[in-house]
Design a protein around this motif. Structure first.
Motif, mmCIF file in Angstrom:
data_model
loop_
_atom_site.group_PDB
_atom_site.id
_atom_site.type_symbol
_atom_site.label_atom_id
_atom_site.label_comp_id
_atom_site.label_asym_id
_atom_site.label_seq_id
_atom_site.Cartn_x
_atom_site.Cartn_y
_atom_site.Cartn_z
ATOM 1 N N LEU A 170 8.705 15.437 -4.681
ATOM 2 C CA LEU A 170 10.069 15.821 -4.357
ATOM 3 C C LEU A 170 10.496 15.376 -2.964
ATOM 4 C CD1 LEU A 170 12.664 17.194 -5.245
ATOM 5 C CD2 LEU A 170 11.724 19.341 -4.384
ATOM 6 N N PRO A 171 9.690 15.588 -1.891
ATOM 7 C CA PRO A 171 10.136 15.141 -0.569
ATOM 8 C C PRO A 171 10.359 13.619 -0.513
ATOM 9 C CG PRO A 171 8.231 16.582 -0.342
ATOM 10 C CD PRO A 171 8.421 16.309 -1.802
ATOM 11 N N TYR B 270 9.624 3.652 -9.006
ATOM 12 C CA TYR B 270 8.163 3.739 -9.026
ATOM 13 C C TYR B 270 7.707 5.171 -8.733
ATOM 14 C CZ TYR B 270 3.276 2.899 -7.875
ATOM 15 O OH TYR B 270 1.907 2.956 -7.847
ATOM 16 N N GLU B 271 8.317 5.794 -7.723
ATOM 17 C CA GLU B 271 7.930 7.155 -7.341
ATOM 18 C C GLU B 271 8.184 8.132 -8.486
ATOM 19 O OE1 GLU B 271 6.368 10.230 -5.272
ATOM 20 O OE2 GLU B 271 6.338 8.163 -4.594
ATOM 21 N N ARG B 272 9.347 8.024 -9.111
ATOM 22 C CA ARG B 272 9.677 8.935 -10.219
ATOM 23 C C ARG B 272 8.746 8.733 -11.409
ATOM 24 N NH1 ARG B 272 16.165 8.506 -9.421
ATOM 25 N NH2 ARG B 272 16.338 10.278 -7.977
ATOM 26 N N ALA B 273 8.295 7.510 -11.637
ATOM 27 C CA ALA B 273 7.420 7.218 -12.768
ATOM 28 C C ALA B 273 5.961 7.581 -12.504
ATOM 29 C CB ALA B 273 7.509 5.737 -13.123
ATOM 30 N N HIS B 274 5.601 7.753 -11.235
ATOM 31 C CA HIS B 274 4.197 7.988 -10.925
ATOM 32 C C HIS B 274 3.976 9.363 -10.296
ATOM 33 C CE1 HIS B 274 4.325 3.656 -11.598
ATOM 34 N NE2 HIS B 274 3.101 3.813 -12.024
ATOM 35 N N ALA B 275 4.021 9.481 -9.007
ATOM 36 C CA ALA B 275 3.698 10.754 -8.338
ATOM 37 C C ALA B 275 4.852 11.749 -8.422
ATOM 38 C CB ALA B 275 3.320 10.506 -6.882
ATOM 39 N N ASP B 276 6.089 11.276 -8.374
ATOM 40 C CA ASP B 276 7.298 12.105 -8.427
ATOM 41 C C ASP B 276 7.243 13.255 -7.419
ATOM 42 O OD1 ASP B 276 9.858 12.566 -9.306
ATOM 43 O OD2 ASP B 276 9.244 13.821 -10.992
ATOM 44 N N ASP C 231 0.823 -1.212 0.000
ATOM 45 C CA ASP C 231 0.000 0.000 0.000
ATOM 46 C C ASP C 231 0.860 1.266 0.000
ATOM 47 O OD1 ASP C 231 -2.523 0.987 -0.248
ATOM 48 O OD2 ASP C 231 -2.937 1.053 1.896
ATOM 49 N N TYR C 232 1.979 1.223 -0.718
ATOM 50 C CA TYR C 232 2.942 2.325 -0.758
ATOM 51 C C TYR C 232 2.285 3.652 -1.134
ATOM 52 C CZ TYR C 232 6.570 5.345 -2.643
ATOM 53 O OH TYR C 232 7.358 6.422 -2.914
ATOM 54 N N ASP C 233 1.391 3.629 -2.111
ATOM 55 C CA ASP C 233 0.759 4.865 -2.595
ATOM 56 C C ASP C 233 -0.024 5.605 -1.519
ATOM 57 O OD1 ASP C 233 1.700 4.707 -5.200
ATOM 58 O OD2 ASP C 233 0.042 3.420 -5.819
ATOM 59 N N HIS C 234 -0.433 4.906 -0.486
ATOM 60 C CA HIS C 234 -1.272 5.520 0.541
ATOM 61 C C HIS C 234 -0.535 5.798 1.845
ATOM 62 C CE1 HIS C 234 -4.641 4.922 -2.105
ATOM 63 N NE2 HIS C 234 -4.268 3.668 -2.254
ATOM 64 N N LEU C 235 0.770 5.565 1.870
ATOM 65 C CA LEU C 235 1.534 5.827 3.087
ATOM 66 C C LEU C 235 1.834 7.311 3.211
ATOM 67 C CD1 LEU C 235 4.170 2.950 2.943
ATOM 68 C CD2 LEU C 235 2.160 3.093 4.402
ATOM 69 N N PRO C 236 1.667 7.881 4.407
ATOM 70 C CA PRO C 236 2.050 9.287 4.598
ATOM 71 C C PRO C 236 3.570 9.412 4.583
ATOM 72 C CG PRO C 236 1.368 8.329 6.675
ATOM 73 C CD PRO C 236 1.112 7.289 5.615
ATOM 74 N N ILE C 237 4.053 10.544 4.145
ATOM 75 C CA ILE C 237 5.493 10.752 4.040
ATOM 76 C C ILE C 237 6.173 10.567 5.398
ATOM 77 C CG2 ILE C 237 7.289 12.446 3.513
ATOM 78 C CD1 ILE C 237 5.450 13.508 1.327
ATOM 79 N N GLY C 238 5.543 11.014 6.477
ATOM 80 C CA GLY C 238 6.120 10.882 7.809
ATOM 81 C C GLY C 238 6.349 9.433 8.213
ATOM 82 N N GLY C 239 5.479 8.539 7.806
ATOM 83 C CA GLY C 239 5.618 7.137 8.147
ATOM 84 C C GLY C 239 6.520 6.382 7.184
ATOM 85 N N LEU C 240 6.749 6.962 6.031
ATOM 86 C CA LEU C 240 7.563 6.301 5.022
ATOM 87 C C LEU C 240 9.027 6.209 5.443
ATOM 88 C CD1 LEU C 240 7.585 5.084 2.194
ATOM 89 C CD2 LEU C 240 7.972 7.377 1.305
ATOM 90 N N GLU C 241 9.529 7.249 6.098
ATOM 91 C CA GLU C 241 10.941 7.289 6.475
ATOM 92 C C GLU C 241 11.323 6.102 7.354
ATOM 93 O OE1 GLU C 241 14.290 10.375 8.163
ATOM 94 O OE2 GLU C 241 12.183 10.913 8.318
ATOM 95 N N SER C 242 10.495 5.783 8.340
ATOM 96 C CA SER C 242 10.830 4.665 9.225
ATOM 97 C C SER C 242 10.673 3.327 8.516
ATOM 98 C CB SER C 242 9.970 4.712 10.482
ATOM 99 O OG SER C 242 8.612 4.557 10.151
ATOM 100 N N ARG C 243 9.759 3.236 7.568
ATOM 101 C CA ARG C 243 9.524 1.964 6.888
ATOM 102 C C ARG C 243 10.624 1.627 5.885
ATOM 103 N NH1 ARG C 243 4.355 4.135 7.399
ATOM 104 N NH2 ARG C 243 3.158 2.976 8.925
ATOM 105 N N VAL C 244 11.222 2.648 5.240
ATOM 106 C CA VAL C 244 12.256 2.337 4.258
ATOM 107 C C VAL C 244 13.561 1.922 4.922
ATOM 108 C CG1 VAL C 244 11.275 3.815 2.473
ATOM 109 C CG2 VAL C 244 13.045 4.724 3.951
#
Length: 116
Positions: free
Chosen positions: A48-49, A40-46, A13-26
């Motif tokens: 910047l943060p 994937y990010e560059r090809a889709h939402a891109d 569910d990567y597309d629905h993760l908030p940026i704040g929670g993404l840092e700890s998950r990666v």
């Protein structure tokens, strides 16, 4: 690297993760998995943060950092229990207060000349 599909991403569910929670998950991902998310990010939402966060983590991994423990599929706090509290309804709303100084259509304000 080929454009990954949503179903093959290392974070569910990567597309629905908030940026704040993404840092700890990666932090639990390998360099290859972070590269996959970055592509994937560059090809889709891109966003910047997000691309900066993923690129920074990829640099850390390539410089010798190790993935930390963690479960990318763990329960996300943002999808947990719903907020508690009283529902908003006319019964729980406060009583109306006096109109603003300029008045309302059914109750005109006082002219300035009447003030002392």
């Amino acid at each position: 690297m080929a454009d990954p599909t949503r179903s093959t991403l290392p974070l569910p569910d990567y597309d629905h993760l908030p940026i704040g929670g993404l840092e700890s998950r990666v932090r639990s991902l390998s360099a290859g998995e972070v590269e996959e998310l970055l592509a994937y990010e560059r090809a889709h939402a891109d966003r910047l943060p997000v691309t900066e966060l993923l690129a920074t983590r990829l640099e850390q991994l390539e410089s010798g950092a190790e993935p930390t423990s963690g479960d990318p599929g763990a329960l996300r706090p943002e999808s947990g229990a719903r907020r508690a509290g009283s529902p908003v309804s006319p019964a729980t709303s406060p009583e109306p207060f006096s109109p603003p100084p300029h008045g309302t259509p059914d109750q005109r304000g006082k002219p300035k000349g009447d003030r002392s």
